[in-house]
Design a protein around this motif. Sequence first.
Motif, PDB file in Angstrom:
ATOM      1  N   THR A 156       0.818  -1.219   0.000  1.00 43.20           N
ATOM      2  CA  THR A 156       0.000   0.000   0.000  1.00 43.20           C
ATOM      3  C   THR A 156       0.850   1.266   0.000  1.00 43.20           C
ATOM      4  O   THR A 156       0.491   2.264  -0.625  1.00 43.20           O
ATOM      5  CB  THR A 156      -0.941   0.027   1.218  1.00 43.20           C
ATOM      6  N   ILE A 157       1.995   1.223   0.677  1.00 43.92           N
ATOM      7  CA  ILE A 157       2.874   2.392   0.685  1.00 43.92           C
ATOM      8  C   ILE A 157       3.476   2.617  -0.697  1.00 43.92           C
ATOM      9  O   ILE A 157       3.574   3.748  -1.179  1.00 43.92           O
ATOM     10  CB  ILE A 157       3.990   2.218   1.743  1.00 43.92           C
ATOM     11  N   ILE A 158       3.866   1.528  -1.355  1.00 42.31           N
ATOM     12  CA  ILE A 158       4.425   1.647  -2.700  1.00 42.31           C
ATOM     13  C   ILE A 158       3.347   2.112  -3.679  1.00 42.31           C
ATOM     14  O   ILE A 158       3.623   2.868  -4.616  1.00 42.31           O
ATOM     15  CB  ILE A 158       5.037   0.303  -3.139  1.00 42.31           C
ATOM     16  N   CYS A 159       2.105   1.681  -3.459  1.00 40.95           N
ATOM     17  CA  CYS A 159       0.992   2.167  -4.277  1.00 40.95           C
ATOM     18  C   CYS A 159       0.825   3.671  -4.077  1.00 40.95           C
ATOM     19  O   CYS A 159       0.577   4.418  -5.025  1.00 40.95           O
ATOM     20  CB  CYS A 159      -0.295   1.431  -3.907  1.00 40.95           C
ATOM     21  N   ALA A 160       0.955   4.116  -2.829  1.00 46.85           N
ATOM     22  CA  ALA A 160       0.846   5.544  -2.528  1.00 46.85           C
ATOM     23  C   ALA A 160       1.939   6.334  -3.239  1.00 46.85           C
ATOM     24  O   ALA A 160       1.741   7.491  -3.604  1.00 46.85           O
ATOM     25  CB  ALA A 160       0.930   5.779  -1.016  1.00 46.85           C
ATOM     26  N   LYS A 161       3.094   5.682  -3.460  1.00 45.66           N
ATOM     27  CA  LYS A 161       4.184   6.306  -4.200  1.00 45.66           C
ATOM     28  C   LYS A 161       3.930   6.275  -5.702  1.00 45.66           C
ATOM     29  O   LYS A 161       4.614   6.957  -6.455  1.00 45.66           O
ATOM     30  CB  LYS A 161       5.502   5.575  -3.914  1.00 45.66           C
TER      31      LYS A 161
END
Length: 234
Positions: free
Chosen positions: A62-67
């Motif tokens: 999810t953090i990488i998606c946010a990036k």
Amino acid sequence: MKKFGKWLHNEFVVGWKMFDYIFLFGLLGVQLLMTPFMIDSGLSVGWNIFVLTASFIGTLATIICAKGKMSYYIWGFIQTSMFLILNLSLSLWVESAEQVYYLVTMIIGVFVWKKNINKKNDEIKAKKLTKTKLILSIVGLAVMSVIVYYIDVALNGVAPLLDTMSLSIAIIANLLCTFCYKEQWLLWFALDVVQTILYFVIGQPMMAVMYIAWTINTIYGWYNWNKSEIGKDE
């Protein structure tokens, strides 16, 4: 090996700032510290390890998606597959259907995201919904909620109301994510709150804590995708 090193550099170095790393390891660290309090005595050691691993991978995804990074689809596919196994074991039929839906749309998302990547920093170029598509999304959410609720009741789901809210929001939010719309993050926020409540209700504290971390990440995602916005959808 050189190609793999270049991929790692593009996905985890290009476009990353110190705050991004602090945020990533901060959320993972919180989950690690919470581990002793999240162990479910009703599950075997193996299942607890499985859930904890899925939780860590899910947070990373999810953090990488946010990036807005393409590597989201690698971690997301692994995480989603693990969640599907977990939900099936808990007889969460609607939640299981949600994971199957994620797996299918991820295949589509890979090709769509490739066409919307900023070559300068390898991050997604976000789009903004038109008023018409925004209204259609809201109407679709309402109609889907009614349909999913009655299906879940017929299947004797564990928590039909929460299940319905979860799947209905997830379907629309994931479509917006697949086609690069920044408004997805508003729906993910609502979904993660619902999921946190759901997993506390059914006695899965590890999953609940993970969704709390994901709720925080939706704010991060909204901020990042607003920075990369390229304008309204035509």
